[in-house]
Design a protein around this motif. Sequence first.
Motif, PDB file in Angstrom:
ATOM      1  N   ILE A 108       0.834  -1.204   0.000  1.00  0.00           N
ATOM      2  CA  ILE A 108       0.000   0.000   0.000  1.00  0.00           C
ATOM      3  C   ILE A 108       0.867   1.251   0.000  1.00  0.00           C
ATOM      4  CG2 ILE A 108      -1.683   1.309   1.353  1.00  0.00           C
ATOM      5  CD1 ILE A 108      -2.881  -1.319   2.262  1.00  0.00           C
ATOM      6  N   PHE A 109       1.874   1.276   0.871  1.00  0.00           N
ATOM      7  CA  PHE A 109       2.719   2.465   0.954  1.00  0.00           C
ATOM      8  C   PHE A 109       3.654   2.567  -0.251  1.00  0.00           C
ATOM      9  CE2 PHE A 109       1.326   1.635   5.255  1.00  0.00           C
ATOM     10  CZ  PHE A 109       0.837   2.878   5.595  1.00  0.00           C
ATOM     11  N   TYR A 110       4.148   1.402  -0.656  1.00  0.00           N
ATOM     12  CA  TYR A 110       5.047   1.382  -1.826  1.00  0.00           C
ATOM     13  C   TYR A 110       4.318   1.876  -3.067  1.00  0.00           C
ATOM     14  CZ  TYR A 110       8.487  -0.310  -5.150  1.00  0.00           C
ATOM     15  OH  TYR A 110       9.419  -0.387  -6.155  1.00  0.00           O
ATOM     16  N   GLY A 111       3.085   1.378  -3.247  1.00  0.00           N
ATOM     17  CA  GLY A 111       2.307   1.752  -4.426  1.00  0.00           C
ATOM     18  C   GLY A 111       1.918   3.210  -4.435  1.00  0.00           C
ATOM     19  N   LEU A 112       1.669   3.755  -3.259  1.00  0.00           N
ATOM     20  CA  LEU A 112       1.233   5.148  -3.173  1.00  0.00           C
ATOM     21  C   LEU A 112       2.273   6.083  -3.780  1.00  0.00           C
ATOM     22  CD1 LEU A 112      -1.291   6.416  -1.896  1.00  0.00           C
ATOM     23  CD2 LEU A 112       0.100   6.985   0.068  1.00  0.00           C
ATOM     24  N   ILE A 113       3.516   5.914  -3.384  1.00  0.00           N
ATOM     25  CA  ILE A 113       4.588   6.752  -3.932  1.00  0.00           C
ATOM     26  C   ILE A 113       4.890   6.343  -5.373  1.00  0.00           C
ATOM     27  CG2 ILE A 113       6.952   7.572  -3.589  1.00  0.00           C
ATOM     28  CD1 ILE A 113       5.157   8.242  -1.287  1.00  0.00           C
ATOM     29  N   GLY A 114       4.961   5.032  -5.580  1.00  0.00           N
ATOM     30  CA  GLY A 114       5.360   4.530  -6.891  1.00  0.00           C
ATOM     31  C   GLY A 114       4.394   4.940  -7.990  1.00  0.00           C
ATOM     32  N   CYS A 115       3.102   4.797  -7.723  1.00  0.00           N
ATOM     33  CA  CYS A 115       2.113   5.145  -8.755  1.00  0.00           C
ATOM     34  C   CYS A 115       2.132   6.641  -9.030  1.00  0.00           C
ATOM     35  CB  CYS A 115       0.715   4.715  -8.327  1.00  0.00           C
ATOM     36  SG  CYS A 115       0.528   2.937  -8.206  1.00  0.00           S
ATOM     37  N   ALA A 116       2.287   7.446  -7.976  1.00  0.00           N
ATOM     38  CA  ALA A 116       2.341   8.902  -8.166  1.00  0.00           C
ATOM     39  C   ALA A 116       3.547   9.272  -9.012  1.00  0.00           C
ATOM     40  CB  ALA A 116       2.389   9.612  -6.818  1.00  0.00           C
ATOM     41  N   ALA A 117       4.685   8.644  -8.727  1.00  0.00           N
ATOM     42  CA  ALA A 117       5.896   8.939  -9.503  1.00  0.00           C
ATOM     43  C   ALA A 117       5.703   8.529 -10.955  1.00  0.00           C
ATOM     44  CB  ALA A 117       7.097   8.221  -8.895  1.00  0.00           C
ATOM     45  N   THR A 118       5.020   7.406 -11.162  1.00  0.00           N
ATOM     46  CA  THR A 118       4.841   6.949 -12.538  1.00  0.00           C
ATOM     47  C   THR A 118       3.868   7.840 -13.290  1.00  0.00           C
ATOM     48  OG1 THR A 118       5.058   4.773 -11.566  1.00  0.00           O
ATOM     49  CG2 THR A 118       4.550   4.877 -13.892  1.00  0.00           C
ATOM     50  N   ILE A 119       2.827   8.314 -12.600  1.00  0.00           N
ATOM     51  CA  ILE A 119       1.918   9.253 -13.253  1.00  0.00           C
ATOM     52  C   ILE A 119       2.686  10.494 -13.687  1.00  0.00           C
ATOM     53  CG2 ILE A 119       0.067  10.903 -12.741  1.00  0.00           C
ATOM     54  CD1 ILE A 119      -1.454   8.761 -11.378  1.00  0.00           C
ATOM     55  N   LEU A 120       3.562  10.965 -12.796  1.00  0.00           N
ATOM     56  CA  LEU A 120       4.391  12.110 -13.164  1.00  0.00           C
ATOM     57  C   LEU A 120       5.259  11.774 -14.362  1.00  0.00           C
ATOM     58  CD1 LEU A 120       5.453  14.925 -12.550  1.00  0.00           C
ATOM     59  CD2 LEU A 120       7.105  13.906 -11.004  1.00  0.00           C
ATOM     60  N   PHE A 121       5.830  10.570 -14.349  1.00  0.00           N
ATOM     61  CA  PHE A 121       6.678  10.144 -15.466  1.00  0.00           C
ATOM     62  C   PHE A 121       5.889  10.151 -16.767  1.00  0.00           C
ATOM     63  CE2 PHE A 121       8.315   6.814 -18.260  1.00  0.00           C
ATOM     64  CZ  PHE A 121       9.647   7.174 -18.367  1.00  0.00           C
ATOM     65  N   PHE A 122       4.688   9.587 -16.735  1.00  0.00           N
ATOM     66  CA  PHE A 122       3.858   9.555 -17.940  1.00  0.00           C
ATOM     67  C   PHE A 122       3.537  10.972 -18.406  1.00  0.00           C
ATOM     68  CE2 PHE A 122       2.011   5.210 -16.608  1.00  0.00           C
ATOM     69  CZ  PHE A 122       3.074   4.569 -17.212  1.00  0.00           C
ATOM     70  N   ASN A 123       3.237  11.861 -17.463  1.00  0.00           N
ATOM     71  CA  ASN A 123       2.893  13.223 -17.848  1.00  0.00           C
ATOM     72  C   ASN A 123       4.098  13.946 -18.453  1.00  0.00           C
ATOM     73  OD1 ASN A 123       0.174  13.235 -17.243  1.00  0.00           O
ATOM     74  ND2 ASN A 123       0.511  13.783 -15.103  1.00  0.00           N
ATOM     75  N   LEU A 124       5.267  13.727 -17.856  1.00  0.00           N
ATOM     76  CA  LEU A 124       6.463  14.353 -18.417  1.00  0.00           C
ATOM     77  C   LEU A 124       6.765  13.759 -19.783  1.00  0.00           C
ATOM     78  CD1 LEU A 124       8.930  14.718 -15.399  1.00  0.00           C
ATOM     79  CD2 LEU A 124       7.404  16.400 -16.380  1.00  0.00           C
ATOM     80  N   PHE A 125       6.550  12.448 -19.909  1.00  0.00           N
ATOM     81  CA  PHE A 125       6.758  11.816 -21.211  1.00  0.00           C
ATOM     82  C   PHE A 125       5.827  12.432 -22.249  1.00  0.00           C
ATOM     83  CE2 PHE A 125       5.453   8.762 -24.417  1.00  0.00           C
ATOM     84  CZ  PHE A 125       6.666   8.369 -24.938  1.00  0.00           C
ATOM     85  N   LEU A 126       4.575  12.573 -21.869  1.00  0.00           N
ATOM     86  CA  LEU A 126       3.557  13.163 -22.743  1.00  0.00           C
ATOM     87  C   LEU A 126       4.009  14.537 -23.208  1.00  0.00           C
ATOM     88  CD1 LEU A 126       0.667  12.876 -23.776  1.00  0.00           C
ATOM     89  CD2 LEU A 126      -0.126  13.851 -21.659  1.00  0.00           C
ATOM     90  N   GLU A 127       4.465  15.342 -22.258  1.00  0.00           N
ATOM     91  CA  GLU A 127       4.952  16.687 -22.549  1.00  0.00           C
ATOM     92  C   GLU A 127       6.075  16.635 -23.581  1.00  0.00           C
ATOM     93  OE1 GLU A 127       5.817  18.963 -18.846  1.00  0.00           O
ATOM     94  OE2 GLU A 127       7.735  19.282 -19.833  1.00  0.00           O
ATOM     95  N   ARG A 128       7.036  15.738 -23.337  1.00  0.00           N
ATOM     96  CA  ARG A 128       8.194  15.679 -24.224  1.00  0.00           C
ATOM     97  C   ARG A 128       7.815  15.135 -25.595  1.00  0.00           C
ATOM     98  NH1 ARG A 128      10.389  18.117 -21.308  1.00  0.00           N
ATOM     99  NH2 ARG A 128      11.567  18.916 -23.036  1.00  0.00           N
ATOM    100  N   ILE A 129       6.937  14.148 -25.640  1.00  0.00           N
ATOM    101  CA  ILE A 129       6.590  13.562 -26.938  1.00  0.00           C
ATOM    102  C   ILE A 129       5.796  14.572 -27.759  1.00  0.00           C
ATOM    103  CG2 ILE A 129       4.375  12.430 -26.359  1.00  0.00           C
ATOM    104  CD1 ILE A 129       6.953  10.540 -28.263  1.00  0.00           C
ATOM    105  N   ILE A 130       4.930  15.346 -27.084  1.00  0.00           N
ATOM    106  CA  ILE A 130       4.135  16.332 -27.822  1.00  0.00           C
ATOM    107  C   ILE A 130       5.045  17.445 -28.338  1.00  0.00           C
ATOM    108  CG2 ILE A 130       2.359  18.084 -27.553  1.00  0.00           C
ATOM    109  CD1 ILE A 130       1.109  15.443 -27.661  1.00  0.00           C
TER     110      ILE A 130
END
Lengths: 414, 414
Positions: free
Chosen positions: A116-138
């Motif tokens: 639960i605790f691992y996923g909380l940080i991990g998923c948030a970091a990955t969402i950020l990663f996806f958003n930054l990826f989106l930004e860069r790809i666009i």
Amino acid sequence: MNEDNARFCLLAGLILLYLLCGAAIFSALEHPFELRARRLWKQQLDNFTQRYRVNLGALHTLLRQYEEANGAGIRVDVLRPRWDFSGAFYFVGTVVSTIGFGMTTPATIAGKIFLIFYGLIGCAATILFFNLFLERIITMLAYIMRWCHERRLRCAGVGVVSSREESSGEEDSLEGWKPSVYYVMLILGVASVVIACSASTLYSPMENWSYVDSLYFCFVAFSTIGFGDLVSSQRQQYESQEAYRLGNCIFILMGVCCIYSLFNVISIIIKQTLTWIVGKLVCSGRHQSCSCCRPGQKRLKRNTVQPISSHCPAGRHRYMDGSVETVCDSETDAGAVADGVYVGRRLSGEMISVNEFMVSNKVSLALLQKQLSETAHQGPRQSYSHQNGFSGGVGALAIMNNRLQETSVDRLHK
Amino acid sequence: MNEDNARFCLLAGLILLYLLCGAAIFSALEHPFELRARRLWKQQLDNFTQRYRVNLGALHTLLRQYEEANGAGIRVDVLRPRWDFSGAFYFVGTVVSTIGFGMTTPATIAGKIFLIFYGLIGCAATILFFNLFLERIITMLAYIMRWCHERRLRCAGVGVVSSREESSGEEDSLEGWKPSVYYVMLILGVASVVIACSASTLYSPMENWSYVDSLYFCFVAFSTIGFGDLVSSQRQQYESQEAYRLGNCIFILMGVCCIYSLFNVISIIIKQTLTWIVGKLVCSGRHQSCSCCRPGQKRLKRNTVQPISSHCPAGRHRYMDGSVETVCDSETDAGAVADGVYVGRRLSGEMISVNEFMVSNKVSLALLQKQLSETAHQGPRQSYSHQNGFSGGVGALAIMNNRLQETSVDRLHK
């Protein structure tokens, strides 16, 4: 209820409708197979008990034990160990990406709580990663598309330019041109299909899946649905195992990033559609009390061109999607842009351009969604939206040029 | 490499490190249990074959058949039908939300192909739904928090206000106050915990799960990971079944929305941290060639206060996180806001406020992320960022007031 809330409720209603239709179709498609599978299993069980004279209750107990063992990743055909380091790495990968195949799940209480605790940080970091990826790809896509357009212009001899690439004359002739959200969707769609097909070509022989199964697995994994009915890289041994595992990771990473971007672009188009529907509904709902439903008047209201804003000397009005935006990007030379460009833009009609919002803004698509909503809602909030600074976020291609020049200068210096 | 790319790579590296650590910890936690489960199953299988003198090969065949039947949703203990309408509805719900428990999966080729196209639209629509939800919840939170702050001010006698709620005097005294991203995270976190605990209180007796298992299920479902090792509402019969199914849907919907928002807020804080780290790294990397590493000079550079921009008469400079933003929101009266408010804001130090970016902007958090990055990167892009229109998106609380007033006027009219 304001239009934002109306759109939200409309979307919720449409999704519900979509779910109901989907449920009906899937039920029709899959129900016969379920019944057949049930009959088949009953027959197989009967055969077995008759042949070996096994007590049915004891067999059921064994099967329940097998189910439990299944949960710990045990199968008749030996699979790769679940919780050696590489297995655990695959597992945490499915956690933070929210794929969650479920081929491996924590069984101990400590593991579950830690998850639960691992996923909380991990998923948030990955969402950020996806958003930054989106930004860069666009940003990258828009840059490439602009470059292609530039080449085309140069070949056609339109917008005669000097050999210096970023000459102001060229900037002017390109100022009016932006890639449309539909093009970006097309490119991301093609990229997703290419990645899925390449991945399927890898999975199909390695896992002994049919090509359709491989494609289905790719979609389920890349969209982070992750049913877990098919999971890649689960057997004990593969040919050139290390390379396959690495390829599997890279394909899933690329696929997830690409499909995430694609979903976001599609969601913009859905939002445009919703905004259009809400506009229509509001219109027909008010058709007796409100004048806005008379098309001419409404158009007029939305298109009212104010004199160049006294608050922002550099402000310019741009026609877009039937509404007016005051652009307040004071770093561009107001005189440099010919009015003809905007007329040209207006002719492009409903094609709202992505680049307009994003490249200039090195921005996630959610910003684009917001900007689109701003555009769409300018009618009712006309009192201030024509003059507020938000519209400045739109269409300042000059900023992109600055950014790109600066970026390349940065690269040279380092 | 510019700072955006540096941050992206840093994030990728940190996620990889996080995955490696996670893999090591989970491996240590779960590996002993896996070995124990494997031994147990071997023993159970041996017992059975010895007792009933069953050929091991035939039993393995039966177990393989059982695995296949499992895929079609068949268990020893009868479960609810997979593909009746309600089952299919649950299934499509897990598809569009990308939870993907995998308790039900399409088995026919037609179903698999249809799933790809169905999921493509459905997932995009759901992403839009989550983003719109995020927008609405943030607007609501900021509104409530502002209201509470207003009350507190009134009770303390600070910022004496007339009985008319939206008097300009009050707006002024509240202009400097914004809820911080940490408060929003706290509220969303508490809401998530409350929803998860309530849901667990429901699931625990209904499904015969332990409370920790229920909490684990809630997290896995709400975060859309969806392993599928525990899935609610799968038995053939429950007490007051319809109510339970409805409650299950509502809890999952609320939970997913809440955790999605929480992830996004956490991702902002991660982004802030990354930006800070990149800043430090750039500083230490350039400490011989570049003057920016000398703290005093760097601060000075970032804080350079330009005279009020001649391009935007209404432009104001706001101190925030050590950088300067030119706010070009020309619809607010420049004279109405006392300078003291900004000094007060500056004193709040590193606490970047959410409201500043969002409420005024009825905006998804991704925009906030973008704004934060703009803020953080103003140093290197100083040449134009002080004057560009984007900064106008920041801090115009007056716009929120306009919006809310307008909203209520709309309601009165309808």
